[in-house]
Design a protein around this motif. Structure first.
Motif, mmCIF file in Angstrom:
data_model
loop_
_atom_site.group_PDB
_atom_site.id
_atom_site.type_symbol
_atom_site.label_atom_id
_atom_site.label_comp_id
_atom_site.label_asym_id
_atom_site.label_seq_id
_atom_site.Cartn_x
_atom_site.Cartn_y
_atom_site.Cartn_z
ATOM 1 N N ASP A 190 2.106 -19.615 -3.239
ATOM 2 C CA ASP A 190 1.504 -19.655 -4.581
ATOM 3 C C ASP A 190 0.003 -19.386 -4.573
ATOM 4 N N SER A 191 -0.621 -19.567 -3.414
ATOM 5 C CA SER A 191 -2.081 -19.412 -3.355
ATOM 6 C C SER A 191 -2.528 -17.974 -3.085
ATOM 7 N N ILE A 192 -1.581 -17.054 -2.884
ATOM 8 C CA ILE A 192 -1.974 -15.660 -2.629
ATOM 9 C C ILE A 192 -1.481 -14.754 -3.751
ATOM 10 N N THR A 193 -2.215 -13.666 -3.942
ATOM 11 C CA THR A 193 -1.838 -12.685 -4.968
ATOM 12 C C THR A 193 -1.577 -11.341 -4.305
ATOM 13 N N MET A 194 -0.964 -10.453 -5.052
ATOM 14 C CA MET A 194 -0.739 -9.096 -4.540
ATOM 15 C C MET A 194 -2.070 -8.383 -4.322
ATOM 16 N N ASP A 195 -3.084 -8.730 -5.133
ATOM 17 C CA ASP A 195 -4.425 -8.160 -4.927
ATOM 18 C C ASP A 195 -4.980 -8.576 -3.577
ATOM 19 N N PHE A 241 3.973 -2.380 -4.186
ATOM 20 C CA PHE A 241 5.084 -2.563 -5.130
ATOM 21 C C PHE A 241 6.172 -1.508 -4.901
ATOM 22 N N LYS A 242 5.748 -0.301 -4.538
ATOM 23 C CA LYS A 242 6.720 0.764 -4.268
ATOM 24 C C LYS A 242 7.590 0.392 -3.059
ATOM 25 N N TYR A 243 6.963 -0.199 -2.030
ATOM 26 C CA TYR A 243 7.685 -0.572 -0.819
ATOM 27 C C TYR A 243 8.572 -1.803 -1.014
ATOM 28 N N PHE A 244 8.042 -2.802 -1.732
ATOM 29 C CA PHE A 244 8.714 -4.106 -1.759
ATOM 30 C C PHE A 244 9.251 -4.525 -3.140
ATOM 31 N N GLY A 245 8.801 -3.876 -4.200
ATOM 32 C CA GLY A 245 9.336 -4.164 -5.527
ATOM 33 C C GLY A 245 8.709 -5.334 -6.248
ATOM 34 N N SER A 246 8.540 -6.455 -5.557
ATOM 35 C CA SER A 246 7.966 -7.651 -6.178
ATOM 36 C C SER A 246 7.353 -8.540 -5.097
ATOM 37 N N ALA A 255 -3.175 -6.576 -0.921
ATOM 38 C CA ALA A 255 -3.640 -5.182 -0.920
ATOM 39 C C ALA A 255 -4.998 -5.073 -0.233
ATOM 40 N N GLN A 256 -5.894 -5.978 -0.576
ATOM 41 C CA GLN A 256 -7.243 -5.954 -0.009
ATOM 42 C C GLN A 256 -7.218 -6.192 1.502
ATOM 43 N N ASN A 257 -6.399 -7.144 1.947
ATOM 44 C CA ASN A 257 -6.364 -7.507 3.365
ATOM 45 C C ASN A 257 -5.564 -6.542 4.231
ATOM 46 N N SER A 258 -4.705 -5.750 3.604
ATOM 47 C CA SER A 258 -3.910 -4.784 4.376
ATOM 48 C C SER A 258 -4.476 -3.373 4.299
ATOM 49 N N ASN A 259 -5.444 -3.159 3.381
ATOM 50 C CA ASN A 259 -5.967 -1.818 3.115
ATOM 51 C C ASN A 259 -4.865 -0.859 2.668
ATOM 52 N N VAL A 260 -3.919 -1.411 1.929
ATOM 53 C CA VAL A 260 -2.834 -0.621 1.343
ATOM 54 C C VAL A 260 -2.868 -0.884 -0.157
ATOM 55 N N GLY A 261 -2.815 0.163 -0.953
ATOM 56 C CA GLY A 261 -2.903 0.021 -2.401
ATOM 57 C C GLY A 261 -1.797 -0.853 -2.986
ATOM 58 N N LYS A 262 -2.151 -1.580 -4.054
ATOM 59 C CA LYS A 262 -1.185 -2.473 -4.692
ATOM 60 C C LYS A 262 0.035 -1.706 -5.212
ATOM 61 N N LYS A 285 1.594 -3.366 8.221
ATOM 62 C CA LYS A 285 0.247 -3.854 7.889
ATOM 63 C C LYS A 285 0.302 -4.820 6.704
ATOM 64 N N VAL A 286 1.118 -4.481 5.709
ATOM 65 C CA VAL A 286 1.275 -5.332 4.523
ATOM 66 C C VAL A 286 1.924 -6.658 4.929
#
Length: 198
Positions: free
Chosen positions: A30-35, A49-54, A38-45, A14-15
């Motif tokens: 560059d135009s997208i953020t982790m926020d 980070f836990k899944y992907f690190g950065s 998170a919002q578009n995947s319905n998965v917490g930020k 989903k992420v």
């Protein structure tokens, strides 16, 4: 894969899907953020980070996810063992379908990741993808020769370049919406071009 692992993989997917769509919709990494992701995947930020690190690792995984999907679909088409023409049409449509999903910026950033980032794993994956893709096309051209649809005078190297040039040409953003309804005719014309002379 147990239930926990399956749910984790579903969340990761989903992420990856959300990040993929955002990169293409918003015009680049560059135009997208982790926020946003998170919002578009319905998965917490925090979970992302836990899944992907950065963010960079996530983008790396998005590119891998895209290439894997395109490659798996192509292998599925080849395994159906349909006649040469049908397979070539399906392979062409598959490539166009995946190229339609991405914008020019995504493609440029994908290529930039492979060439400028010092990432042996990603470079190796790109090489494996290219080798697999060429291998599938060679298998297809060999099938075409056996069926008498591809002239023996054309070398494997020429056929690969010919097919790659045609597909990349029609994948140009102003061409592919026009060619899509004509994929069968375009492929037929291509087949006639490499068919044995009468």
């Amino acid at each position: 894969m147990n239930g926990f692992e399956k749910r984790t993989q579903e969340k990761k997917n989903k992420v990856l899907e959300a990040a993929f769509h955002l990169i293409n919709a918003k015009g680049g990494i560059d135009s997208i953020t982790m926020d946003d992701i998170a919002q578009n995947s319905n998965v917490g930020k925090t979970t992302i980070f836990k899944y992907f690190g950065s963010k960079e690792n996530l983008i790396h995984e998005v590119f891998k996810y895209f290439l894997n999907q395109m490659g798996e679909t192509a292998q599925k088409i080849m395994s159906e063992n349909r006649p040469f023409e049908e397979t070539l049409i399906a392979m062409s449509q598959n490539k166009i379908h995946y190229l339609e999903k991405i914008n020019k910026q995504f493609y440029l950033e994908l290529m930039n990741f492979f060439t400028s980032k010092d990432d042996e794993g990603l470079s190796l994956m790109m090489q494996q993808y290219t080798d697999t893709s060429f291998g599938l096309m060679l298998d297809l051209f060999h099938r075409g020769r056996k069926e008498g649809k591809v002239d023996l005078k054309y070398s494997d190297e020429f056929l690969l370049v010919y097919f790659q040039a045609l597909v990349e040409g029609i994948s140009s953003p102003h061409i592919y919406p026009l060619i899509l309804p004509y994929t069968a005719q375009w492929t037929e014309l291509m087949i006639k071009g490499i068919a044995p002379g009468k």
